[in-house]
Design a protein around this motif. Structure first.
Motif, PDB file in Angstrom:
ATOM      1  N   VAL A 129       0.843  -1.200   0.000  1.00  0.00           N
ATOM      2  CA  VAL A 129       0.000   0.000   0.000  1.00  0.00           C
ATOM      3  C   VAL A 129       0.878   1.250   0.000  1.00  0.00           C
ATOM      4  N   PHE A 130       1.967   1.217   0.758  1.00  0.00           N
ATOM      5  CA  PHE A 130       2.858   2.377   0.840  1.00  0.00           C
ATOM      6  C   PHE A 130       3.472   2.709  -0.515  1.00  0.00           C
ATOM      7  N   GLU A 131       3.973   1.699  -1.204  1.00  0.00           N
ATOM      8  CA  GLU A 131       4.589   1.950  -2.512  1.00  0.00           C
ATOM      9  C   GLU A 131       3.541   2.424  -3.517  1.00  0.00           C
ATOM     10  N   ALA A 132       2.319   1.869  -3.439  1.00  0.00           N
ATOM     11  CA  ALA A 132       1.245   2.325  -4.321  1.00  0.00           C
ATOM     12  C   ALA A 132       0.873   3.769  -4.015  1.00  0.00           C
ATOM     13  N   CYS A 133       0.939   4.116  -2.733  1.00  0.00           N
ATOM     14  CA  CYS A 133       0.659   5.488  -2.311  1.00  0.00           C
ATOM     15  C   CYS A 133       1.690   6.450  -2.898  1.00  0.00           C
ATOM     16  N   LEU A 134       2.947   6.043  -2.908  1.00  0.00           N
ATOM     17  CA  LEU A 134       3.994   6.865  -3.514  1.00  0.00           C
ATOM     18  C   LEU A 134       3.745   7.041  -5.009  1.00  0.00           C
ATOM     19  N   SER A 135       3.387   5.950  -5.680  1.00  0.00           N
ATOM     20  CA  SER A 135       3.146   6.004  -7.123  1.00  0.00           C
ATOM     21  C   SER A 135       1.954   6.894  -7.466  1.00  0.00           C
ATOM     22  N   ALA A 136       0.949   6.879  -6.577  1.00  0.00           N
ATOM     23  CA  ALA A 136      -0.244   7.697  -6.811  1.00  0.00           C
ATOM     24  C   ALA A 136      -0.049   9.149  -6.382  1.00  0.00           C
ATOM     25  N   ARG A 137       1.167   9.475  -5.905  1.00  0.00           N
ATOM     26  CA  ARG A 137       1.481  10.831  -5.428  1.00  0.00           C
ATOM     27  C   ARG A 137       0.526  11.273  -4.318  1.00  0.00           C
ATOM     28  N   MET A 138       0.192  10.332  -3.467  1.00  0.00           N
ATOM     29  CA  MET A 138      -0.687  10.606  -2.335  1.00  0.00           C
ATOM     30  C   MET A 138       0.054  10.514  -0.996  1.00  0.00           C
ATOM     31  N   SER A 139       1.357  10.357  -1.069  1.00  0.00           N
ATOM     32  CA  SER A 139       2.117  10.162   0.171  1.00  0.00           C
ATOM     33  C   SER A 139       2.321  11.490   0.886  1.00  0.00           C
ATOM     34  N   SER A 140       2.560  11.371   2.170  1.00  0.00           N
ATOM     35  CA  SER A 140       2.868  12.517   3.020  1.00  0.00           C
ATOM     36  C   SER A 140       3.797  12.035   4.119  1.00  0.00           C
TER      37      SER A 140
END
Length: 484
Positions: A129-140
């Motif tokens: 989920v974390f890596e997908a979050c990075l790819s979706a530019r949704m990380s913080s």
């Protein structure tokens, strides 16, 4: 109800829901009222109810309400997602997340699912989920901290350090640094905690976060564990210069450090200048610290002060840890009368049932005072079978009690062997025999330890040596009689 009054009723009901601090029935009553007023389909009101159900840990009514909503926006999806995550329903949370429309997925949505996986210790799914979050530019920074915290709590500091290194320096906040420091400390690597602290404080960048009380408490604990009291004192000086508020956790860490390095006055100064009323954890630290430094009378006096304080506020009550610290302090200071009194008060006065640790402290206290017979009698009155620590204490102190001590040691060693023939404490009897130059007894005892398990199997069914010990002896029996 008239349409013109619906907005006013809606606003009042939303405020009632968001301000609710009552029980589950109060939320149900508000839900029923919303249905009666025809407001159940209102997305704002329904979402407020979802949030309340989630905070109460009530996923079932939350799910029912969510399923009945005719319209759901991103806020409602996130409220339901948070309710499922808070209840540990990881699979349900993931299914709901996958159902969410792409435009409704926010950084909060990703973080909720990520945190849910981390709490469930499913780090593989969390990393996905974390890596997908990075790819979706949704990380913080919240995403990074959640993943790092998951690795730290699982003891995987190599993975946590890898993520920490990948983070941009401007993205790291004080929570990131505190998480890494605590992770190393909990893994048993206080030196790495200190290294991280030095890295944080030596950076001169304006974007570098300032240490908090949590930071300071963590590094002080690390200093205590490695014995770097000079750095610990320097940290305390920095705390004063920064005028940082010393909460209970930080105060306790400082007191523990000062007590362990023998600076009793400094520890008591920290205790005396604590903001607010000390909690039980702090009282226990002071009592244990005074006892560790040979100030048993002060430890008992501190305990009495704690009891007087609790009478006024009724928020601090002694627990089992308190009495272990107290009785240990009495033992190290030879306070036999005080120890007897405190032990007798435990259950009837303070509601704390004595455990094996407390009996062990009392046996140690009595044996140190040369009262071997009273110690044996105390073991006889234990409501549970004495463990190896209690028996080992008898075995340790009985060496200097002449022939009586030999008999007590023999009995204690046999009982320890019955509990676990591999327990090293039982071999203490061999040392006693050796000190008396009874070499034949040394070899005999070591052989008995090897065969202890087989001997135990030949005992009368349902009757142990402990059963024989606790039988009421006739009057005027000696110590020797008590252990045969």
């Amino acid at each position: 109800m008239q349409p013109s009054r619906i907005p006013r009723g809606r606003t009042a009901l939303v405020r009632a829901v968001t301000g609710s601090r009552g029980c589950h029935r109060e939320e149900q009553a508000l839900h029923c009222l919303a249905c009666k007023l025809g407001l159940a389909s209102d997305v704002v009101l329904a979402t407020a109810l979802l949030v309340r159900y989630g905070k109460r840990g009530l996923p079932t009514p939350a799910q029912r309400l969510f399923d009945e909503m005719p319209h759901r926006d991103g806020v409602a999806f996130n409220a339901m997602l948070a309710a499922l995550a808070a209840s540990g329903k990881t699979a349900d949370a993931r299914r709901l997340f996958d159902r969410m429309p792409e435009h409704d997925r926010t950084p909060a949505s990703w973080n909720t699912v990520l945190t849910c996986y981390c709490r469930a210790r499913d780090l593989a799914s969390a990393r996905e989920v974390f890596e997908a979050c990075l790819s979706a530019r949704m990380s913080s920074v919240v995403s990074w901290n959640a993943m790092i915290d998951g690795y730290c709590k699982a003891g995987r500091m190599d993975a946590a350090q890898e993520l920490f290194g990948r983070m941009d320096s401007w993205l790291r906040d004080v929570v990131t640094w505190n998480t890494m420091m605590a992770g190393y400390l909990h893994r048993g690597d206080p030196a790495a905690t200190i290294t991280m602290f030095r890295q944080l404080t030596q950076q001169q960048d304006q974007q570098t976060p300032r240490p908090t009380a949590v930071t300071m408490a963590t590094v002080v604990t690390a200093c205590t564990q490695v014995g770097d009291f000079a750095l610990g004192r320097a940290v305390h000086v920095s705390i004063r210069k920064l005028r940082m508020r010393t909460d209970a956790v930080l105060s306790n860490a400082l007191m523990d450090m000062y007590f362990k390095c023998g600076s009793v006055d400094h520890a008591l100064e920290v205790f005396g200048t604590m903001p607010g009323t000390p909690n039980l954890f702090c009282w226990n630290t002071v009592i244990a610290g005074l006892g560790r430094n040979g100030q048993g009378k002060d430890a008992v006096r501190t305990f009495r002060d704690m009891i007087e304080t609790s009478k006024k506020r009724s928020d601090v009550k002694p627990d089992a840890v308190t009495f272990v610290a107290l009785l240990s302090a009495c033992s190290h200071s030879g306070l036999v009368a005080e120890g007897r009194e405190l032990f007798a008060e435990m259950l009837p006065v303070h509601g704390v049932a004595p455990g094996a640790e407390h009996y062990g402290c009392m046996v140690d206290l009595l044996c140190r005072a040369g009262l071997l017979g009273e110690a044996v009698q105390l073991v006889r009155t234990m409501p549970v079978r004495p463990n190896a620590k209690v028996l080992g204490c008898l075995l340790l102190h009985a060496r200097s009690s002449g022939e009586d001590g030999v008999r007590v040691s023999e009995w204690a060693a046999k009982r320890i062997a019955e509990l676990d023939r591999r327990d090293g404490v039982a071999y203490g009897l061999s040392n006693m025999y050796a000190s008396l130059q009874r070499w034949d007894h040394v070899e005999e005892h070591r052989g008995e330890l090897v065969n202890a398990a087989a001997v135990a199997m030949r005992k009368e069914p349902g009757r142990t040596s402990y059963d024989q010990l606790i039988e009421e002896p006739p009057p005027n029996r000696s110590i020797l009689d008590l252990v045969v």
